[in-house]
Design an enzyme around this catalytic site. Structure first.
Site, PDB file in Angstrom:
ATOM      1  N   THR A 241     -15.846  72.418   4.542  1.00 29.52           N
ATOM      2  CA  THR A 241     -17.025  73.035   5.168  1.00 29.52           C
ATOM      3  C   THR A 241     -17.372  72.458   6.537  1.00 29.52           C
ATOM      4  O   THR A 241     -17.176  71.256   6.784  1.00 29.52           O
ATOM      5  CB  THR A 241     -18.251  72.866   4.244  1.00 29.52           C
TER       6      THR A 241
ATOM      7  N   GLU B 198     -20.213  71.790   7.394  1.00 30.62           N
ATOM      8  CA  GLU B 198     -21.263  70.791   7.185  1.00 30.62           C
ATOM      9  C   GLU B 198     -20.718  69.379   7.405  1.00 30.62           C
ATOM     10  O   GLU B 198     -21.469  68.443   7.657  1.00 30.62           O
ATOM     11  CB  GLU B 198     -21.803  70.882   5.748  1.00 30.62           C
TER      12      GLU B 198
ATOM     13  N   TYR C 187     -24.180  66.664  -0.011  1.00 37.20           N
ATOM     14  CA  TYR C 187     -23.228  67.778  -0.107  1.00 37.20           C
ATOM     15  C   TYR C 187     -22.048  67.535   0.820  1.00 37.20           C
ATOM     16  O   TYR C 187     -20.882  67.617   0.417  1.00 37.20           O
ATOM     17  CB  TYR C 187     -23.942  69.088   0.278  1.00 37.20           C
TER      18      TYR C 187
ATOM     19  N   LYS D  55     -18.012  66.664   0.085  1.00 31.46           N
ATOM     20  CA  LYS D  55     -16.986  67.595   0.571  1.00 31.46           C
ATOM     21  C   LYS D  55     -15.999  66.873   1.494  1.00 31.46           C
ATOM     22  O   LYS D  55     -14.816  67.193   1.513  1.00 31.46           O
ATOM     23  CB  LYS D  55     -17.642  68.757   1.328  1.00 31.46           C
TER      24      LYS D  55
HETATM   25  P1  NAP Z   1     -21.612  79.956  -4.406  1.00 26.73           P
HETATM   26  O1  NAP Z   1     -21.915  81.408  -4.248  1.00 26.73           O
HETATM   27  O2  NAP Z   1     -22.719  78.986  -4.556  1.00 26.73           O
HETATM   28  O3  NAP Z   1     -20.608  79.820  -5.635  1.00 26.73           O
HETATM   29  C1  NAP Z   1     -20.295  78.570  -6.194  1.00 26.73           C
HETATM   30  C2  NAP Z   1     -19.705  78.793  -7.572  1.00 26.73           C
HETATM   31  O4  NAP Z   1     -19.367  77.518  -8.151  1.00 26.73           O
HETATM   32  C3  NAP Z   1     -20.650  79.476  -8.560  1.00 26.73           C
HETATM   33  O5  NAP Z   1     -19.918  80.444  -9.276  1.00 26.73           O
HETATM   34  C4  NAP Z   1     -21.069  78.330  -9.475  1.00 26.73           C
HETATM   35  O6  NAP Z   1     -21.400  78.765 -10.778  1.00 26.73           O
HETATM   36  C5  NAP Z   1     -19.790  77.530  -9.516  1.00 26.73           C
HETATM   37  N1  NAP Z   1     -19.985  76.149 -10.010  1.00 26.73           N
HETATM   38  C6  NAP Z   1     -20.942  75.267  -9.666  1.00 26.73           C
HETATM   39  N2  NAP Z   1     -20.778  74.120 -10.347  1.00 26.73           N
HETATM   40  C7  NAP Z   1     -19.692  74.283 -11.149  1.00 26.73           C
HETATM   41  C8  NAP Z   1     -19.037  73.480 -12.089  1.00 26.73           C
HETATM   42  N3  NAP Z   1     -19.448  72.225 -12.356  1.00 26.73           N
HETATM   43  N4  NAP Z   1     -17.949  73.965 -12.728  1.00 26.73           N
HETATM   44  C9  NAP Z   1     -17.533  75.222 -12.490  1.00 26.73           C
HETATM   45  N5  NAP Z   1     -18.125  76.070 -11.628  1.00 26.73           N
HETATM   46  C10 NAP Z   1     -19.200  75.598 -10.951  1.00 26.73           C
HETATM   47  O7  NAP Z   1     -20.736  79.445  -3.146  1.00 26.73           O
HETATM   48  P2  NAP Z   1     -19.876  80.300  -2.104  1.00 26.73           P
HETATM   49  O8  NAP Z   1     -20.751  80.641  -0.958  1.00 26.73           O
HETATM   50  O9  NAP Z   1     -19.127  81.328  -2.825  1.00 26.73           O
HETATM   51  O10 NAP Z   1     -18.883  79.173  -1.567  1.00 26.73           O
HETATM   52  C11 NAP Z   1     -17.633  78.941  -2.194  1.00 26.73           C
HETATM   53  C12 NAP Z   1     -17.143  77.550  -1.803  1.00 26.73           C
HETATM   54  O11 NAP Z   1     -17.007  77.454  -0.393  1.00 26.73           O
HETATM   55  C13 NAP Z   1     -18.062  76.423  -2.222  1.00 26.73           C
HETATM   56  O12 NAP Z   1     -17.248  75.328  -2.559  1.00 26.73           O
HETATM   57  C14 NAP Z   1     -18.841  76.106  -0.953  1.00 26.73           C
HETATM   58  O13 NAP Z   1     -19.275  74.770  -0.962  1.00 26.73           O
HETATM   59  C15 NAP Z   1     -17.784  76.360   0.097  1.00 26.73           C
HETATM   60  N6  NAP Z   1     -18.265  76.788   1.402  1.00 26.73           N
HETATM   61  C16 NAP Z   1     -19.093  77.855   1.494  1.00 26.73           C
HETATM   62  C17 NAP Z   1     -19.497  78.286   2.751  1.00 26.73           C
HETATM   63  C18 NAP Z   1     -20.413  79.461   2.909  1.00 26.73           C
HETATM   64  O14 NAP Z   1     -20.988  79.615   3.994  1.00 26.73           O
HETATM   65  N7  NAP Z   1     -20.556  80.324   1.911  1.00 26.73           N
HETATM   66  C19 NAP Z   1     -19.028  77.623   3.906  1.00 26.73           C
HETATM   67  C20 NAP Z   1     -18.161  76.544   3.748  1.00 26.73           C
HETATM   68  C21 NAP Z   1     -17.768  76.148   2.491  1.00 26.73           C
HETATM   69  P3  NAP Z   1     -22.885  78.566 -11.413  1.00 26.73           P
HETATM   70  O15 NAP Z   1     -23.522  79.907 -11.269  1.00 26.73           O
HETATM   71  O16 NAP Z   1     -22.583  78.187 -12.813  1.00 26.73           O
HETATM   72  O17 NAP Z   1     -23.585  77.490 -10.642  1.00 26.73           O
HETATM   73  N1  GDD Z   2     -31.825  77.742   2.461  1.00 32.58           N
HETATM   74  C1  GDD Z   2     -32.800  77.775   3.377  1.00 32.58           C
HETATM   75  N2  GDD Z   2     -34.037  78.237   3.003  1.00 32.58           N
HETATM   76  N3  GDD Z   2     -32.535  77.362   4.636  1.00 32.58           N
HETATM   77  C2  GDD Z   2     -33.526  77.440   5.558  1.00 32.58           C
HETATM   78  C3  GDD Z   2     -34.788  77.921   5.240  1.00 32.58           C
HETATM   79  C4  GDD Z   2     -35.075  78.330   3.901  1.00 32.58           C
HETATM   80  O1  GDD Z   2     -36.166  78.742   3.543  1.00 32.58           O
HETATM   81  N4  GDD Z   2     -35.540  77.892   6.375  1.00 32.58           N
HETATM   82  C5  GDD Z   2     -34.766  77.429   7.336  1.00 32.58           C
HETATM   83  N5  GDD Z   2     -33.541  77.130   6.857  1.00 32.58           N
HETATM   84  C6  GDD Z   2     -32.425  76.548   7.632  1.00 32.58           C
HETATM   85  C7  GDD Z   2     -31.774  75.335   6.969  1.00 32.58           C
HETATM   86  O2  GDD Z   2     -32.560  74.163   7.205  1.00 32.58           O
HETATM   87  C8  GDD Z   2     -30.427  75.332   7.701  1.00 32.58           C
HETATM   88  O3  GDD Z   2     -30.573  74.695   8.951  1.00 32.58           O
HETATM   89  C9  GDD Z   2     -30.151  76.811   7.949  1.00 32.58           C
HETATM   90  O4  GDD Z   2     -31.378  77.498   7.716  1.00 32.58           O
HETATM   91  C10 GDD Z   2     -29.078  77.392   7.041  1.00 32.58           C
HETATM   92  O5  GDD Z   2     -29.381  77.047   5.708  1.00 32.58           O
HETATM   93  P1  GDD Z   2     -28.575  77.648   4.477  1.00 32.58           P
HETATM   94  O6  GDD Z   2     -28.543  79.118   4.555  1.00 32.58           O
HETATM   95  O7  GDD Z   2     -29.098  77.025   3.242  1.00 32.58           O
HETATM   96  O8  GDD Z   2     -27.062  77.195   4.765  1.00 32.58           O
HETATM   97  P2  GDD Z   2     -26.439  75.793   5.221  1.00 32.58           P
HETATM   98  O9  GDD Z   2     -26.002  75.961   6.642  1.00 32.58           O
HETATM   99  O10 GDD Z   2     -27.335  74.666   4.926  1.00 32.58           O
HETATM  100  O11 GDD Z   2     -25.181  75.656   4.260  1.00 32.58           O
HETATM  101  C11 GDD Z   2     -24.301  76.768   4.047  1.00 32.58           C
HETATM  102  O12 GDD Z   2     -23.231  76.718   4.962  1.00 32.58           O
HETATM  103  C12 GDD Z   2     -22.357  75.592   4.829  1.00 32.58           C
HETATM  104  C13 GDD Z   2     -21.276  75.727   5.915  1.00 32.58           C
HETATM  105  O13 GDD Z   2     -21.781  75.297   7.132  1.00 32.58           O
HETATM  106  C14 GDD Z   2     -23.827  76.700   2.598  1.00 32.58           C
HETATM  107  O14 GDD Z   2     -23.112  77.871   2.294  1.00 32.58           O
HETATM  108  C15 GDD Z   2     -22.889  75.508   2.390  1.00 32.58           C
HETATM  109  O15 GDD Z   2     -22.326  75.591   1.075  1.00 32.58           O
HETATM  110  C16 GDD Z   2     -21.759  75.608   3.430  1.00 32.58           C
HETATM  111  O16 GDD Z   2     -20.870  74.523   3.281  1.00 32.58           O
END
Ligand code: NAP
Ligand code: GDD
Length: 334
Positions: A128, A130, A152, A156
């Site tokens: 990520t 992050e 987090y 990672k």
């Molecule tokens: P998500 O929607 O939060 O999905 C995460 C999945 O992991 C859910 O199905 C969750 O199931 C499952 N999980 C959590 N804890 C587990 C455990 N102990 N054993 C088995 N399954 C478990 O996340 P996503 O957005 O699809 O992201 C997929 C991956 O990419 C994650 O690893 C995330 O950190 C990474 N990532 C995401 C982004 C982004 O912007 N979306 C960016 C960079 C990296 P439950 O419902 O049971 O919790």
């Molecule tokens: N969730 C959330 N809720 N975020 C908020 C809010 C709120 O009410 N208000 C402001 N924010 C700001 C957070 O502080 C952060 O700076 C930004 O919005 C994005 O927050 P999120 O959407 O929660 O995503 P993230 O950037 O912290 O993390 C996501 O992206 C990562 C990759 O850069 C997640 O998907 C991570 O799993 C992923 O690794």
């Protein structure tokens, strides 16, 4: 027919990746974690796959190494996508230990299971942006110094290093995709983009009046999950395993996302949005802006969606869902 294991299949990326692989003729073994909440709700992103003959839903927890050994031994997969995570950065400050167990150990257990049971299986790790944390040198790429600022991101980053260690030490085909934020209508409702599009739809329909948010000045490089899962798959089809960055190469603030959605919906931010310090994080990642050039040059990856299309699709889908729910409630009351 290739077989792929996808952990975290009920999440946003797991569901899009399943769609893609099934379309390509794979057998997909998707894992989910049992919870007391209802199964239907948990599986809402994959409902359309449950009756597909090439999709098998298996129960597993990535912190239970025995469940991963069992799956690898039983299915002998060609590819393994480690998507399962506690993926909410804010939550990781409240649950740092379990976040680390899932996000770091979950990766290590999978790598060990592959090494011991099916070393030819290709492995994808969901790394990520992050991990760049408070290093605002932009655009961020493979040479940018990591500076994680949340439990987090620390977990990672440890997993990220473990992947290259297994690649170098044992010759396992293991890749890390450093993915910048990617969203979609299947995004979890407590991430900021979805929280905004859902609230805008509900305000529009008169179901809600207020939206409480935290830091609006944070900047993110936002893409569409459907584009990003294609990139994951492409990484595992190359001759050599490597790490890549997936991003759009553009950045926008949370404020800009909010303004775009509210303008599109014909709503005034001043009438509805309240800043609530409850949503501030102990430490913030101020600016993410990625450099996807290696992914584009080496693998030919090109994202199809831009920022506006993404925001619009999310809002339109939320409007449809809320409208449908509203009509169901009205129907059941007449
Ligand atoms: P998500 O929607 O939060 O999905 C995460 C999945 O992991 C859910 O199905 C969750 O199931 C499952 N999980 C959590 N804890 C587990 C455990 N102990 N054993 C088995 N399954 C478990 O996340 P996503 O957005 O699809 O992201 C997929 C991956 O990419 C994650 O690893 C995330 O950190 C990474 N990532 C995401 C982004 C982004 O912007 N979306 C960016 C960079 C990296 P439950 O419902 O049971 O919790
Ligand atoms: N969730 C959330 N809720 N975020 C908020 C809010 C709120 O009410 N208000 C402001 N924010 C700001 C957070 O502080 C952060 O700076 C930004 O919005 C994005 O927050 P999120 O959407 O929660 O995503 P993230 O950037 O912290 O993390 C996501 O992206 C990562 C990759 O850069 C997640 O998907 C991570 O799993 C992923 O690794």
């Amino acid at each position: 027919m290739k077989t792929a294991i996808i952990t975290g299949v009920t999440g946003q990326d797991g569901s899009y990746l399943s769609d893609l692989l099934i379309d390509k003729g794979y057998k997909v073994i998707g894992t989910y974690r049992r919870t007391v909440s209802d199964f239907e709700n948990k599986c809402q992103n994959i409902t359309h796959l449950l009756d597909d003959g090439n999709f098998i839903l298996e129960e597993a927890d990535v912190t239970d190494s025995s469940s991963l050994y069992r799956l690898i031994s039983e299915y002998q997969p060609d590819e393994y996508y480690n998507l399962a995570a506690q993926s909410h950065v804010g939550t990781s400050f409240k649950t740092p230990v379990s976040t680390t167990e899932i996000n770091m150990m979950g990766c290590l257990y999978a790598l060990e299971a592959i090494r011991l049971q099916k070393p030819s299986c290709k492995f994808y790790q969901a790394s990520t942006s992050e991990m760049f944390g408070d290093n605002t040198q932009c655009p961020q790429g493979l040479d940018t110094h990591f500076s994680p600022v949340s439990p987090y991101a620390c977990a990672k980053l440890a997993a990220h290093h473990m992947v290259s260690t297994y690649r170098k030490s044992y010759g396992i085909y293991a890749c890390s995709g450093i993915l910048f934020n990617h969203e979609s209508p299947r995004r979890g409702e407590n991430f900021v983009t979805r929280k905004i599009t859902k609230a805008a739809a509900r305000i529009k329909l008169g179901l809600q009046d207020e939206l409480r948010l935290g830091n609006l000045s944070a900047q993110r490089d936002w893409g569409h999950a459907a584009d990003y899962v294609k990139g994951m798959w492409m990484m595992l089809q190359h001759e050599v395993a490597d790490d890549y960055v997936l991003a759009t190469g553009k950045t926008n603030s949370v404020q800009e996302f909010l303004e775009y959605v509210f303008d599109y919906a014909g709503l005034d931010i001043k009438d509805h949005v309240v800043i609530d310090p409850k949503f501030y994080r102990p430490c913030e990642v101020p600016k993410l802006w990625g450099d996807p050039s290696k992914m584009m040059k080496t693998l030919g990856w090109v994202p199809e969606y831009d920022f506006e299309e993404l925001a619009m699709e999310m809002y339109e889908q939320d409007l449809k869902k809320q409208y449908f729910k509203l009509n169901k409630t009205i129907d059941s009351n007449v």
